[in-house]
Write an enzyme that holds these catalytic residues in place. Structure first.
Site, short mmCIF file in Angstrom:
data_model
loop_
_atom_site.label_atom_id
_atom_site.label_comp_id
_atom_site.label_asym_id
_atom_site.label_seq_id
_atom_site.Cartn_x
_atom_site.Cartn_y
_atom_site.Cartn_z
N ASP A 198 0.85 -1.19 0.00
CA ASP A 198 0.00 0.00 0.00
C ASP A 198 0.89 1.24 0.00
OD1 ASP A 198 -2.19 -1.65 0.18
OD2 ASP A 198 -2.35 -1.48 2.36
N TYR A 262 6.97 -8.90 8.34
CA TYR A 262 6.50 -7.53 8.52
C TYR A 262 6.85 -7.02 9.91
CZ TYR A 262 3.32 -8.71 4.66
OH TYR A 262 2.78 -9.11 3.47
N TYR A 333 -3.45 -10.59 4.37
CA TYR A 333 -3.71 -9.16 4.56
C TYR A 333 -3.38 -8.82 6.01
CZ TYR A 333 -6.21 -9.03 0.11
OH TYR A 333 -6.55 -9.09 -1.22
#
Ligand SMILES: [Zn+2]
Ligand SMILES: [Zn+2]
Length: 377
Positions: A198, A262, A333
């Site tokens: 994103d 992440y 996600y």
């Protein structure tokens, strides 16, 4: 009855009888004199090929369909299966001419220059094939999108809303593109990447694999290491491991899906502490059921997917926030894993802690893409 053919066309039928040779090519039963242009077309194409760098070439020629019909008529009557077709003989004629004039090699696959001889319009040219550069990019900004994204107000022309740029956000594509375009002297370029992050997500660690396609390059002998160093001054986007690749690598990169690591900064409507961090650690090994996130529903089908969180570890970051290190299956996600997307992702950090949570910052810190190295050649 004998077919009246020009010298060039007659030579393709070997010693067959039934042919009378013509002085005036325009009367040739097959080519109607168009082959008389061959030498001029070869010169024209060679001149246009001098405008860019190349080392291998391919040859294609096109004719009016009626030429083939007449050629077949002659072949059927004189030498069925025993002649060299016009296309083959012209392509080898041009191929030999080009090789002799330039000392370069014919390579129908992955040729750097494509020569086209058009006997319909009587024109010929050489065009550079795109150059493909593989690499990995780091996105250090939370304000860059990956690909050019035209401003919704003006559709790319430039307006007050986008400050005249025509883009909603600056893009990774343009940051890398302007450096590569300059070095290759290309006309335009397109970024092909392995997935995307994103706009507000950084891509750190070893970076995200991509292939940049540079169209109409004037140069090919580019010092890629120097381009990497040049981009080291860019505060938003850097690149590493640049390497020239074959065109099929675009598909290999675009269709790749990798497990990723992440780092996420998480806050909640109440202060989070050590006890919460311990609970979150318990999600290691969990399978998530993720209904397509609401924010992408306009573009993607609404379906449920199962993804694994291989490992998650949390610690207090101060200010009542948690820092999460997450190692997750390709296609998870992560923002939804944290805030639950109103229950569309289960389990989630939010559900587990019994309060609304927010992913304040997200970074991709590792993409497990090591196998790419093995197919890059
Ligand atoms: Zn002819
Ligand atoms: Zn605009």
């Amino acid at each position: 009855m004998a077919f009246r053919l020009c010298e060039t066309c007659a030579s393709r039928f070997g010693k067959s009888g039934g042919i009378s040779r013509l002085e005036n090519e325009k009367e040739c039963h097959i080519c109607r004199g168009s082959l008389a242009n061959s030498e001029r077309l070869a010169k024209e194409a060679l001149a246009s090929s001098a405008e860019f760098e190349w080392s291998t070439f391919s040859v294609a020629s096109s004719f009016q369909q009626s030429v083939f019909v007449r050629e077949e008529e002659v072949a059927d009557s004189l030498a069925p299966g025993m002649f060299t077709s016009m296309k083959n003989s012209l392509n080898s004629y041009f191929s030999e001419k080009i090789a002799a004039a330039t000392g370069k090699k014919n390579a129908q696959r992955f040729a750097e220059a494509s020569f086209e001889f058009d006997f319909i319009s009587g024109k010929a040219s050489a065009r550079p094939a795109p150059a493909y550069v593989f690499g990995r990019y780091l996105k250090l900004s939370r304000k860059h999108c990956q690909s050019r994204w035209h401003c919704s107000g003006c559709g790319g022309r430039g307006c007050d809303a986008c400050g005249g740029s025509g883009q909603n956000y600056p893009s990774v594509e343009d940051e890398i593109g302007k450096v590569l375009l300059g070095a290759f002297g290309g006309r335009s370029c397109t970024l092909h990447a392995s997935g995307r992050e994103d706009v507000d997500v950084r891509s750190l660690g070893t970076g995200r694999p991509f292939v940049m396609e540079v169209k109409s390059p004037k140069k090919r002998g580019v010092d890629l290491a120097a381009l990497e160093r040049e981009m080291d001054d860019n505060p938003n986007v850097r690149v590493a491991g640049l390497k020239g690749v074959k065109p099929h690598f675009v598909d290999a990169v675009c269709n790749s899906h990798f497990d990723k690591e992440y780092s996420a900064l998480v806050s909640a409507e109440r202060k989070l502490g050590t006890a919460d961090a311990k609970l979150v650690d318990g999600l290691s090994g969990a399978f998530l059921f993720q209904q397509t996130p609401k924010r992408v529903l306009a573009r993607r089908a609404d379906l449920e997917r199962r993804r694994k969180i291989y490992r998650v570890s949390a610690r207090e970051e101060g200010d009542g926030k948690l820092r999460l290190c997450i190692f997750a299956e390709a296609g998870t996600y992560i923002k939804e894993f944290i805030h639950s997307d109103q229950g569309r992702t289960k389990p989630s950090v939010s559900e587990l802690l019994g309060c609304n949570t927010v992913c304040e910052e997200l970074d991709v810190v590792g993409i497990r893409d090591f196998f790419l190295e093995t197919i890059v050649d």
